[in-house]
Design an enzyme around this catalytic site. Structure first.
Site, PDB file in Angstrom:
ATOM      1  CD  GLU A   1      -2.796   2.915  16.354  1.00  0.00           C
ATOM      2  OE1 GLU A   1      -2.855   2.594  15.347  1.00  0.00           O
ATOM      3  OE2 GLU A   1      -3.041   4.134  16.844  1.00  0.00           O
TER       4      GLU A   1
ATOM      5  CE  LYS B   1       2.747   4.579  11.693  1.00  0.00           C
ATOM      6  NZ  LYS B   1       1.851   3.352  11.637  1.00  0.00           N
TER       7      LYS B   1
ATOM      8  CE1 TYR C   1      -4.074   2.030   0.703  1.00  0.00           C
ATOM      9  CE2 TYR C   1      -2.333   3.561   2.065  1.00  0.00           C
ATOM     10  CZ  TYR C   1      -3.580   3.071   1.587  1.00  0.00           C
ATOM     11  OH  TYR C   1      -4.640   4.554   1.668  1.00  0.00           O
TER      12      TYR C   1
END
EC number: 6.5.1.2
Length: 703
Positions: free
Chosen positions: A192, A134, A57
């Site tokens: 998250e 992340k 992607y």
């Protein structure tokens, strides 16, 4: 007009025509990329059923960005490069975020990060960069009014998400009410939600047992668990959350990102303890590299590091594009999951006769290396995963772990795929394969003459994990067996210069290397020899335990199963395998030939009672100067101690070298386990536990 002028005009018209054609080609490619990216985003964010890996992607997005950079007229407001990826499902009520929830731009190299940092500091020098891990999870937006959680929503398209408040309320880490005396009137935070990696395997096993499809990865598990119509299902899943950003707020006045994190923690919100504020770009890159090496020491999956300008004033001045803030970027690590085509499924015969199916793949780059084959473990695993020859499959390679086919991408099947049929006879020797009762593995029972088993067992004996015989690799083992210079592992230590006469490819230098390697291997620790014998189920952990407790091969060979099973790390299954192996006359003959070849069959101090580190449990983390992990482990074990891979209340010492794993270091501090540096480790080995304990000071937990 002259002839030259007419020719020049014609050339210019031809060049213009070429440019128009090129622009048309790129216009078509840009439209195609936009359609692909929209489709992939829908499958990823709405259906939770992606058909390409993140890396693919990202590559498509970067290609579209490059075209739009060359042709700015193609960059429209509805281009995927200009808006937040994602949408919202019709299964949940759509809700608007108080402030837009933006995506992040990505960089993949040091050079790209330097360029981004230079742009961020163009108008005003940046003196503080905040770096954080992340998390590869699902973005969630929380809204608190008067300290009470009133809404939780998914990212959606950045403006509108799905209302998942009842489900998020079931997360233990998300407070229903903020704590403290100065609770903000309004607070919107972003974070998250993730699925802990250790629990992910357990969930998939339970799903398979219940006849349900397993999740492809922890991120999909988190998304699928949150998007449940019944919150009780969400409550049954061990989801967690970390907050990493602010939205709208009133009564929450702080000057920096790091200051905001400290304040959010005071309010009871879950904030990562692994963020750092750094002064220079080089410090940031060192942080990125360090966590790239330790990414598997974290309880959740990470796919990079997020770098932010720490000062809120500078953040406001830098602003944002329609898609991402200019004051933050994600430094992405090489992908660990990709998709590729499964060309074929073949089988490999191992050193113990185990017949293992493996996938032959279209070569693909993953985790920094090109992979063309991947394990499928056993025939039951092929059935559980539902992979067919010809499938597009998800391939995973984490660090040094063997590449594994995770699942097929069923939506991409075109009908040409076919099922794999397990062979009934050994592809190497033709012997009929058997499946022992109660076992998942299919085996070749011909342990005497199966070429594959003999070849693999010699190679295993010489491997780094066993006796580490320099020069005796796979090809050498194959030639020596094929030419009759050795017949099994019992002959290896009887190799002499004349054993190589007449063999092509064996120059004097190569022969000397092998003979020197054999000489060095004759004095290896006992546990390495145990591993090298290829006894079923006996790996390094069991071998080290047996060598530590019994100290000689003769003691191990003659011990009853009950005595062997009592050894830490062994148990009844391994004990029975050891007894059965030594009961075979052929194996006893192999051991006798190994012994007559000059190999030491007992560790130093055998029969002298407990070692000086008897009962001491050590965890080693980081890099020790002058020690490999194996030699440091052997140094502890040869003195009667035990080395484990995780910190617990049973741990006696944690030896921390350079760049220690954060999770082990932090847990040692929490449990107040003595920490030893390299000097302390030397004292432990030389003078024992009491002397080392006097040097080590238990780390105090802050607060």
């Amino acid at each position: 007009m002259s002839v030259d002028e007419r020719g020049l005009a014609a050339d210019e018209r031809g060049l213009a025509a070429d440019e128009v054609g090129l622009a048309a080609d790129e216009r078509g490619r840009a439209a195609e990329l936009a359609r692909e990216l929209e489709e992939h985003a829908y499958r990823y964010y709405v259906l939770d059923k992606p058909t390409v890996a993140d890396a693919e992607y990202d590559a498509l997005m970067r290609e579209l960005e490059a075209i739009e950079e060359r042709h700015p007229e193609l960059r429209t407001p509805d281009s995927p490069t200009q808006k937040v990826a994602g949408s919202y499902s019709t299964l949940f009520t759509p809700v608007e975020h108080l402030e837009r929830l933006l995506s992040l731009d990505n960089v993949f190299t040091d050079e790209e990060f330097h360029a981004w940092a230079a742009r961020a500091a163009r108008e005003q020098p940046v003196t503080a960069w905040l770096c954080e891990l992340k998390i590869d999870g699902l973005a969630v937006d929380l809204v608190y009014e008067g300290g009470r959680l009133v809404r939780a929503a998914t990212r959606g398209d950045g403006r509108t998400g799905e209302d998942i408040t009842p489900n998020v309320r079931t997360l233990a880490s998300v407070p229903s009410r903020l704590r403290g005396p100065a609770v903000p009137e309004l607070l919107e935070v972003r974070g998250e939600v993730f699925f802990p990696t250790e629990r992910f395997t357990e969930l998939n096993a339970a799903l398979v047992e219940a006849g349900k499809a397993p999740f492809a990865n922890p991120r999909n598990a988190a998304a699928g668990s949150l998007r449940q119509k019944d919150p009780r299902v969400t409550a049954s899943r061990p989801l967690d959350m970390i907050v990493h950003g602010l939205g709208a707020h009133q009564g929450f006045d702080v000057a920096s990102q790091s200051g905001a994190y400290a304040r959010l923690a005071e309010l009871g919100l879950p904030v990562s303890a692994r963020h750092e504020v750094l002064a220079s770009v080089e410090d940031v890159l060192a942080f990125v590299r360090r966590w790239g090496e330790h990414r598997h020491d974290v309880e959740h999956e990470i796919d990079g590091v997020v770098v932010k300008v720490d000062d809120f004033g500078q953040q406001r001045r830098l602003g944002a594009t329609s898609k991402a803030p200019r004051w933050a970027v994600a430094f992405k690590y090489p992908p660990e999951e990709v998709t590729t085509r499964l060309r074929d499924i073949q089988v490999n015969v191992g050193r113990t006769g185990r017949v293992t199916p493996f996938g032959v793949l279209e070569p693909v780059k993953v985790a920094g290396s090109t992979v063309a084959m991947a394990t499928l473990h056993n025939i039951d695993e092929v059935g559980r995963k539902g992979v067919l020859i010809g499938d597009t499959v998800v391939l995973r390679k984490a660090g040094d772990v063997i590449p594994e086919i995770v699942s097929p991408v069923v939506d991409l099947r075109d009908g040409s795929e076919r099922a794999f049929v397990m062979p009934t006879h050994c592809p190497e020797c033709g012997t009929q394969l058997v499946r022992p009762e109660g076992e998942v593995d299919i085996r070749c029972p011909n342990t005497v003459s199966c070429p594959a088993q003999l070849r693999e067992s010699v190679f295993h004996l010489a491997s780094r994990g066993a006796l580490d015989i320099d020069g005796l690799g796979y090809e050498t083992a194959t030639v020596l067996l094929a030419e009759g210079r050795i017949h099994d592992i019992g002959d290896v230590f009887h190799l002499a210069p004349e054993s190589f006469e007449g063999l092509r490819g064996f120059a004097d230098k190569k022969i000397e290397q092998i003979l020197r390697g054999l000489e060095a291997a004759r004095d290896r620790p006992l546990w390495r020899l145990l591993v090298g014998l290829s006894i079923r189920h006996v790996g390094p952990t069991a071998a080290r335990g047996l060598a530590r407790e019994l100290r000689s091969l003769d003691a191990i060979a003659t011990a009853p199963a009950e005595r062997l099973a009592a050894v830490d790390g062994v148990g009844p299954k391994i004990a029975d395998a050891v007894v059965d192996w030594f009961a075979d006359p052929r194996h006893r003959d192999i051991v006798a030939r190994i012994a007559s070849g000059g190999v030491r069959l007992a560790d130093e101090g055998a029969g002298e009672g407990p070692g000086p580190l008897d009962g001491v449990v050590v965890v080693i983390t980081g890099t020790l100067d002058g020690w490999s992990r194996d030699t440091a482990t052997e140094a502890v074990q040869s003195r009667g101690g035990k080395v484990t891979g995780s910190v617990s209340k049973k741990t006696t010492f944690v030896v921390a070298g350079a760049d220690p794993g954060a999770s082990k270091y932090d847990k040692a501090r929490t449990l107040k386990i003595p920490l030893l540096d390299e000097a302390g480790f030397a004292v432990l080995l030389r003078d024992g536990a009491d002397a080392a304990r006097a040097l080590a000071v238990p780390e105090e937990v802050d607060g």
